[in-house]
Structure formats: C-alpha cells, structure tokens
Design a protein around this motif. Structure first.
Motif, PDB file in Angstrom:
ATOM      1  N   PRO A   1      32.118  65.370 -38.147  1.00 21.41           N
ATOM      2  CA  PRO A   1      31.308  65.347 -36.910  1.00 21.41           C
ATOM      3  C   PRO A   1      30.718  63.724 -36.648  1.00 21.41           C
ATOM      4  CG  PRO A   1      30.418  66.973 -38.430  1.00 21.41           C
ATOM      5  CD  PRO A   1      31.517  66.212 -39.143  1.00 21.41           C
ATOM      6  N   GLU A   2      31.080  63.058 -37.560  1.00 24.68           N
ATOM      7  CA  GLU A   2      30.656  61.633 -37.395  1.00 24.68           C
ATOM      8  C   GLU A   2      31.387  60.877 -36.835  1.00 24.68           C
ATOM      9  OE1 GLU A   2      27.667  60.348 -38.197  1.00 24.68           O
ATOM     10  OE2 GLU A   2      27.118  62.675 -38.485  1.00 24.68           O
ATOM     11  N   ARG A   3      32.863  61.387 -36.783  1.00 23.12           N
ATOM     12  CA  ARG A   3      34.081  60.641 -36.118  1.00 23.12           C
ATOM     13  C   ARG A   3      34.828  61.645 -35.492  1.00 23.12           C
ATOM     14  NH1 ARG A   3      38.969  58.195 -37.624  1.00 23.12           N
ATOM     15  NH2 ARG A   3      39.431  56.350 -36.734  1.00 23.12           N
ATOM     16  N   VAL A   4      34.837  61.914 -34.268  1.00 26.37           N
ATOM     17  CA  VAL A   4      35.674  63.015 -33.740  1.00 26.37           C
ATOM     18  C   VAL A   4      36.883  62.196 -33.109  1.00 26.37           C
ATOM     19  CG1 VAL A   4      36.003  64.658 -31.759  1.00 26.37           C
ATOM     20  CG2 VAL A   4      33.723  64.384 -33.048  1.00 26.37           C
ATOM     21  N   THR A   5      38.143  62.942 -33.296  1.00 28.05           N
ATOM     22  CA  THR A   5      39.299  61.823 -32.945  1.00 28.05           C
ATOM     23  C   THR A   5      39.967  62.734 -31.951  1.00 28.05           C
ATOM     24  OG1 THR A   5      40.516  62.615 -34.902  1.00 28.05           O
ATOM     25  CG2 THR A   5      39.417  60.536 -34.997  1.00 28.05           C
ATOM     26  N   MET A   6      40.458  61.921 -30.996  1.00 28.82           N
ATOM     27  CA  MET A   6      41.514  62.617 -30.013  1.00 28.82           C
ATOM     28  C   MET A   6      42.520  61.762 -29.478  1.00 28.82           C
ATOM     29  SD  MET A   6      40.454  64.462 -26.437  1.00 28.82           S
ATOM     30  CE  MET A   6      39.783  63.208 -25.384  1.00 28.82           C
ATOM     31  N   TYR A   7      43.854  62.232 -29.448  1.00 28.23           N
ATOM     32  CA  TYR A   7      44.839  61.400 -28.907  1.00 28.23           C
ATOM     33  C   TYR A   7      45.657  61.911 -27.738  1.00 28.23           C
ATOM     34  CZ  TYR A   7      49.182  58.802 -29.292  1.00 28.23           C
ATOM     35  OH  TYR A   7      50.347  57.893 -28.849  1.00 28.23           O
ATOM     36  N   VAL A   8      45.730  61.373 -26.784  1.00 24.20           N
ATOM     37  CA  VAL A   8      46.211  61.681 -25.505  1.00 24.20           C
ATOM     38  C   VAL A   8      47.625  60.963 -25.289  1.00 24.20           C
ATOM     39  CG1 VAL A   8      46.048  62.285 -22.964  1.00 24.20           C
ATOM     40  CG2 VAL A   8      44.352  62.568 -24.541  1.00 24.20           C
ATOM     41  N   CYS A   9      48.513  61.535 -25.134  1.00 21.17           N
ATOM     42  CA  CYS A   9      49.983  61.089 -24.960  1.00 21.17           C
ATOM     43  C   CYS A   9      49.893  60.051 -23.600  1.00 21.17           C
ATOM     44  CB  CYS A   9      51.244  61.973 -24.759  1.00 21.17           C
ATOM     45  SG  CYS A   9      51.470  62.723 -26.315  1.00 21.17           S
ATOM     46  N   GLY A  10      50.185  58.699 -23.604  1.00 24.22           N
ATOM     47  CA  GLY A  10      50.030  57.960 -22.391  1.00 24.22           C
ATOM     48  C   GLY A  10      51.163  57.736 -21.788  1.00 24.22           C
ATOM     49  N   PRO A  11      51.118  57.034 -20.437  1.00 27.22           N
ATOM     50  CA  PRO A  11      52.251  56.787 -19.878  1.00 27.22           C
ATOM     51  C   PRO A  11      53.279  56.128 -20.171  1.00 27.22           C
ATOM     52  CG  PRO A  11      50.736  55.375 -19.037  1.00 27.22           C
ATOM     53  CD  PRO A  11      50.248  56.079 -20.088  1.00 27.22           C
ATOM     54  N   THR A  12      54.532  56.218 -19.667  1.00 32.26           N
ATOM     55  CA  THR A  12      55.794  55.392 -19.821  1.00 32.26           C
ATOM     56  C   THR A  12      55.777  54.277 -18.757  1.00 32.26           C
ATOM     57  OG1 THR A  12      56.842  57.146 -21.021  1.00 32.26           O
ATOM     58  CG2 THR A  12      58.354  55.224 -20.171  1.00 32.26           C
ATOM     59  N   VAL A  13      55.672  53.144 -19.068  1.00 29.09           N
ATOM     60  CA  VAL A  13      55.168  52.136 -17.982  1.00 29.09           C
ATOM     61  C   VAL A  13      56.368  51.324 -17.116  1.00 29.09           C
ATOM     62  CG1 VAL A  13      52.500  52.042 -18.116  1.00 29.09           C
ATOM     63  CG2 VAL A  13      54.116  50.745 -19.684  1.00 29.09           C
ATOM     64  N   TYR A  14      57.246  52.207 -16.405  1.00 33.28           N
ATOM     65  CA  TYR A  14      58.265  51.466 -15.684  1.00 33.28           C
ATOM     66  C   TYR A  14      58.059  51.713 -14.432  1.00 33.28           C
ATOM     67  CZ  TYR A  14      60.186  55.986 -15.181  1.00 33.28           C
ATOM     68  OH  TYR A  14      60.172  57.612 -14.806  1.00 33.28           O
ATOM     69  N   HIS A  15      57.103  52.122 -13.841  1.00 31.75           N
ATOM     70  CA  HIS A  15      56.843  52.544 -12.328  1.00 31.75           C
ATOM     71  C   HIS A  15      55.404  52.910 -12.235  1.00 31.75           C
ATOM     72  CE1 HIS A  15      58.089  53.756  -8.474  1.00 31.75           C
ATOM     73  NE2 HIS A  15      59.215  53.116  -8.898  1.00 31.75           N
ATOM     74  N   TYR A  16      55.081  53.195 -10.955  1.00 28.93           N
ATOM     75  CA  TYR A  16      53.735  53.416 -10.692  1.00 28.93           C
ATOM     76  C   TYR A  16      53.718  55.047 -10.793  1.00 28.93           C
ATOM     77  CZ  TYR A  16      52.552  49.413  -7.952  1.00 28.93           C
ATOM     78  OH  TYR A  16      52.174  48.135  -7.469  1.00 28.93           O
ATOM     79  N   VAL A  17      52.426  55.551 -11.492  1.00 28.15           N
ATOM     80  CA  VAL A  17      52.542  56.898 -11.887  1.00 28.15           C
ATOM     81  C   VAL A  17      52.287  57.641 -10.713  1.00 28.15           C
ATOM     82  CG1 VAL A  17      51.770  56.469 -14.197  1.00 28.15           C
ATOM     83  CG2 VAL A  17      49.983  56.864 -12.447  1.00 28.15           C
ATOM     84  N   HIS A  18      52.725  59.086 -10.748  1.00 32.68           N
ATOM     85  CA  HIS A  18      52.350  59.864  -9.760  1.00 32.68           C
ATOM     86  C   HIS A  18      51.173  60.705  -9.946  1.00 32.68           C
ATOM     87  CE1 HIS A  18      53.855  63.389 -12.138  1.00 32.68           C
ATOM     88  NE2 HIS A  18      55.149  62.939 -12.303  1.00 32.68           N
ATOM     89  N   ILE A  19      50.496  61.481  -8.979  1.00 33.18           N
ATOM     90  CA  ILE A  19      49.236  62.084  -9.197  1.00 33.18           C
ATOM     91  C   ILE A  19      49.214  63.076 -10.291  1.00 33.18           C
ATOM     92  CG2 ILE A  19      49.570  63.560  -7.217  1.00 33.18           C
ATOM     93  CD1 ILE A  19      46.025  62.170  -7.886  1.00 33.18           C
ATOM     94  N   GLY A  20      50.363  63.845 -10.373  1.00 32.38           N
ATOM     95  CA  GLY A  20      50.490  64.631 -11.635  1.00 32.38           C
ATOM     96  C   GLY A  20      50.371  63.950 -12.934  1.00 32.38           C
ATOM     97  N   ASN A  21      50.865  62.731 -13.199  1.00 31.12           N
ATOM     98  CA  ASN A  21      50.596  62.151 -14.477  1.00 31.12           C
ATOM     99  C   ASN A  21      48.939  61.843 -14.548  1.00 31.12           C
ATOM    100  OD1 ASN A  21      53.445  60.247 -13.345  1.00 31.12           O
ATOM    101  ND2 ASN A  21      53.409  61.667 -15.271  1.00 31.12           N
ATOM    102  N   ALA A  22      48.399  61.830 -13.509  1.00 34.82           N
ATOM    103  CA  ALA A  22      46.904  61.412 -13.552  1.00 34.82           C
ATOM    104  C   ALA A  22      46.122  62.555 -14.151  1.00 34.82           C
ATOM    105  CB  ALA A  22      46.427  60.917 -12.426  1.00 34.82           C
ATOM    106  N   ARG A  23      46.782  63.902 -13.879  1.00 31.93           N
ATOM    107  CA  ARG A  23      45.823  64.963 -14.308  1.00 31.93           C
ATOM    108  C   ARG A  23      45.459  64.980 -15.599  1.00 31.93           C
ATOM    109  NH1 ARG A  23      47.500  71.462 -13.543  1.00 31.93           N
ATOM    110  NH2 ARG A  23      45.107  72.042 -13.177  1.00 31.93           N
ATOM    111  N   PRO A  24      46.324  64.858 -16.612  1.00 29.73           N
ATOM    112  CA  PRO A  24      45.775  64.530 -18.148  1.00 29.73           C
ATOM    113  C   PRO A  24      44.837  63.701 -18.261  1.00 29.73           C
ATOM    114  CG  PRO A  24      47.871  64.007 -18.028  1.00 29.73           C
ATOM    115  CD  PRO A  24      47.731  64.321 -16.731  1.00 29.73           C
ATOM    116  N   TYR A  25      44.605  62.598 -17.889  1.00 28.74           N
ATOM    117  CA  TYR A  25      43.857  61.420 -18.100  1.00 28.74           C
ATOM    118  C   TYR A  25      42.574  61.732 -17.233  1.00 28.74           C
ATOM    119  CZ  TYR A  25      48.575  59.930 -19.201  1.00 28.74           C
ATOM    120  OH  TYR A  25      49.671  60.010 -19.673  1.00 28.74           O
ATOM    121  N   VAL A  26      42.624  62.253 -16.487  1.00 31.25           N
ATOM    122  CA  VAL A  26      41.359  62.946 -15.620  1.00 31.25           C
ATOM    123  C   VAL A  26      40.634  63.966 -16.290  1.00 31.25           C
ATOM    124  CG1 VAL A  26      40.085  63.876 -13.673  1.00 31.25           C
ATOM    125  CG2 VAL A  26      41.786  61.948 -13.285  1.00 31.25           C
TER     126      VAL A  26
END
Ligand code: AMP
Ligand code: ZN
Length: 469
Positions: free
Chosen positions: A21-46
C-alpha cells in the motif's frame, strides 16, 4: 474506501488490494510513435490516467508507468519513407502525443520509459529465459517456447491450438512450434539494430513492455492496463515472458482492459482507415468536450464516436459552465468530491454515473436560482456556495470545468473574430445605448450575430459567447 476493479484475468470485479500500500504500481501500454494517434488511442490514457488520479487519493504513493514504443516495424517503414533516422520520427510523434495528452487532461505518467533505452534489460531478459529453458535462439532470432509454459493462454482463455487456428501466428522454419513468438529478431544493415549475443538485431514488441515494467515497477505489479485489442497476443505474451523470467512470480495482479472506440460501427483503427486524429480534433473542438465524450461511456463498453457525441458533450459543458457563471459571485469554500461521484468512480471507474452526479449538482443549483423567492434567503445563498464548491471539487477529479466560464464561452474553437474586435463593437454598442440610439445598438448586435457571437445583457454588464450553431 475500497476500490473495486474488473480484473480481466478472473473475469470478475474484485476489491483492489495493492501488494504494497506504500507503493501502488500501474503499467499502461503506451503508443507506438510513428504517426499522430487517433481518438481511440486516447481512451486508455484518459481512463487509466483517471484511475491513477483516484488511486492517489487513497494511497500515499502511486507509480504510474506509460511507455513509448519507439522501435517497431511501422516506425522503420515511416523512417524509410521519410528518409530519416527512426529517432526523427519517434521524437516528433512522442512530443505531439505528450502535448495532445496534456490538452486532453490525460494524466502524465510518473515514468515514461522508452523501449530503445532498455535494450540492455531486454537482452538480459532474453538470456535469462534461454538459460531457464523458456526460450531458444535460432537463425539470429530468439523465440519464446510456448510449450515450456503450461499456463500460456490464461488471460485470453485460448488454447495453443486455438491460437494457431486463429492464424495470427506466423509460421516460420526457425520456430519449434508455430505459436512460439519472437523476443529478438535480426536486423538488416539499413534497419535499426543493436549488438546482441545473437548478432545485430532488435527486440520484439512484447518483450519491450515486460522489460520496462520490471525495470521501473518490479517483478510483480499491481495493475496492468491497455485496450482489449491487446489482450492477445500482446498481454498474453507479456505474462508468459515476465512470469518465466521471474521464477514463476505473478506478473500483474489486476488486468484492466478498455473497450474499443468505434467509428461508423467498426473499431477505429489506422489499418481500417476509419480514424479521427486526436491532433485534428483538438484544433476544432474544446479539449474538455473530447474528454467528456470519452468519459461518457463506461471504459469497458464500446463507444461509438460521432459528431453528435461531441456536440452533445459541448452542450452539456455549456450548461455546466453556464451554471458556474450564474454562481460567479460566490466564494469557493474548500472544494470537496461528493460521495456519489467518488463512489461511482470507486465502483470500477463508473464515469457515466459520476458525470450524472456532476450534472445533478448543476440541476440543484439552477433549481434554487429559478424557483427560490427573490431576494434569495441566506440559506439559499449558502446552499449555492456549497453547490459551487462541490461542482468544482468533483469536476477537478474528473478533469473537467478547469477553465474560467467566460474563457469557456469565449474561447471555443470556431470563433472567427478576435476578442479585441468584439470588445470594441461592444463598447460602441454601450455608447449607442447610452445615447439612446437603439437602432444603432441593434445593428451592432446583428453584426456580432453574423460573426457567430451572441450577447447577453445582465446585471453585471454585457457578456458575449460563441453562438450555438
Ligand atoms: P497502439 O499504439 O496501437 O499500441 O495503441 C495504443 C493504445 O490504444 C493501446 O492500449 C490500444 O489498445 C488502444 N487502442 C487502439 N485502438 C483503439 C480503439 N479503437 N479504441 C480504444 N482503444 C484503442
Ligand atoms: Zn505493452
């Protein structure tokens, strides 16, 4: 207060209890940066950014890692087409991604590991897997030996035979089993590559996330999240690699997956071509309206993207900001998050319910403003001050209503005229009215209307806003 989360691993909504409880860890797979992302890609990060925000209210320390995939065949193809090194492509689109996420109010991660900065860790993980009999080298490749891990398929609940039948696995002569997947692959001289015990090569996508999660968060992490399109093969393979490289220790204790954003009924995806670029949407619409639209459905449900959804979100925010504007005279008491908003979020991030509670506060305020006898009683005034504080407190947690109401109404993209021109026309109109030249005053109002500006005369003077279309 307990947080309940739907765990894809067990297919159940469970009480969240962190390992430490002193250190909660969370990993979210990030984008592959070869182009602008679409709004669907933004959903997990929001949505998972909002989860990080919620966790921080309940635990003293949360480490949220969101990686950047900066080596990948799609990046190589984009760099080759542009005649630049991959770094020129990835730097450009990683910066655009960060800037666009900030505009959307998606929480910045505490750690943003780049795959290319973890090649040493990736190679070490491959070596460890080979040494323990979970991987093998063949023709410059390193492959994970799926047969060495009987639990393979636990997340997506597929058998190895189903996976092979699904034909998403590449059959290759150097594989012992068609379901074996690549950890490392050789690079030709024109492709980016790093020296390794298996010759010059580059990592496979799945091992990048396993190595970055272990480096920054530890062998076992609390939460791993991403879109449900990543469940197989990406997340399944991450589990296999990480568990086998860490003596069988569980990799992620809670797996969270967001549903897909659809556009014209199909998953929004670059390969289908039905994408709305976030970068373009941000030019045309208020970022908070896009955020509101993304939060309007529960994160596990699909969400159909449309102009109507954006317009509806703009109108709802107009109402909320309109209410705040009516409450401009009230001092803000200490802002609080009301129990109904907090409880909705604690219940597997139920954002539709939280938004409905937020709107309920505005309805309460308007009810008092419209129905209470005037002048308002002291009790009504203190109720309005309380509602304003609650509204702002809840909205802050949701990442909404972060602007001054006047700025919201005046700053919506689409305003053609510059505000100095509008103010000077309003000065002229004030002068005309003072001189009782109402014909001229009305003509100025019409001129503003033609510019798309609506004006409203009230006790605090004349205000303007972008007219509803
Ligand atoms: P990618 O760069 O393709 O790996 O995608 C980045 C993130 O966006 C991943 O978590 C994907 O699962 C997610 N994602 C991709 N397409 C969609 C979509 N249409 N709706 C929601 N999430 C998506
Ligand atoms: Zn990943």
């Amino acid at each position: 207060m307990p947080i309940r989360l739907h765990n894809s691993l067990t297919r159940r909504t469970e009480l969240f209890t962190p390992l430490d409880p002193e250190r909660v860890t969370m990993y979210v797979c990030g984008p592959t940066v070869y182009h602008y992302v679409h709004i669907g890609n933004a959903r997990p990060y929001v949505v998972f950014g909002l989860l990080a925000r919620l966790l921080r209210r309940h635990y003293p320390r949360v480490v949220y890692a969101r990686n950047i995939t900066d080596v990948d065949d799609k990046i190589n193809a984009a760099a080759l087409a542009a005649g630049t090194p991959i770094g020129a492509i990835t730097d450009r689109y990683a910066a655009a991604f960060r800037a666009d996420m900030a505009k959307l109010g998606a929480d910045a991660p505490d750690v943003e590991p780049h795959a290319t900065a973890h090649i040493g860790e990736i190679i070490a993980m491959c070596e460890r897997l080979i040494a323990d009999g979970h991987a093998y080298a063949a023709e410059g490749h390193v492959l994970f030996d799926v047969a060495s891990y009987p639990d393979y398929g636990q997340l997506s609940r597929r058998s190895v035979d189903d996976m092979i039948a699904g034909a998403r696995v590449e059959v290759a002569p150097y594989k012992r089993n068609p379901a074996d997947f690549v950890l490392w692959k050789p690079s030709t001289p024109e492709l980016p590559g790093w020296d390794s015990p298996w010759g010059r090569g580059r990592p496979g996508w799945h091992i990048e996330c396993s190595a970055m999660a272990a480096t920054h968060l530890g062998d076992t992490i609390d939460i791993h999240a991403g879109g449900n399109d990543l469940m197989f093969p990406h997340h399944e393979n991450e589990i296999a690699q990480s568990t086998c490289a860490h003596d069988g220790k569980p990799f992620a204790r809670y797996w969270l997956h967001n549903g897909m954003l659809t556009f014209s009924g199909a998953k929004m995806s670059k390969s289908v071509g039905n994408v709305a670029r976030l970068h373009d949407l941000l030019e045309r619409h208020p970022p908070e309206a896009l955020r509101y639209a993304l939060l309007s459905a529960h994160y596990r449900q699909p969400l159909e993207w449309s102009d109507a959804l954006i317009e509806q979100s703009v109108r709802t925010l107009d109402r909320l900001y309109g209410t705040l504007r009516e409450l401009a005279a009230y001092n803000v008491l200490p802002e609080i998050v009301t129990l109904d908003v907090e409880n909705a979020l604690l219940d597997d991030l139920n954002t539709p319910e939280a938004l409905s509670a937020l709107n309920g506060l505005a309805v309460e305020a308007r009810h008092i403003l419209e129905n209470e006898p005037k002048p308002l009683s002291d009790a009504a005034h203190s109720e309005l001050a309380r509602i304003k504080s609650d509204l702002l407190g809840c909205a802050e947690l949701l990442g909404l209503l972060q602007q001054d109401p006047e700025a919201w109404f005046q700053g919506k993209p689409g305003v053609q005229a510059d505000s100095a021109v509008i103010e000077s026309l309003l000065d002229d109109r004030r002068a005309a009215r003072a001189a009782r030249d109402f014909q001229r005053a009305d003509a100025i109002r019409d001129q503003l209307a033609a510019m798309g500006i609506a004006i409203e005369d009230g006790p605090q003077g004349t205000r303007w806003k972008v007219a509803e279309r």
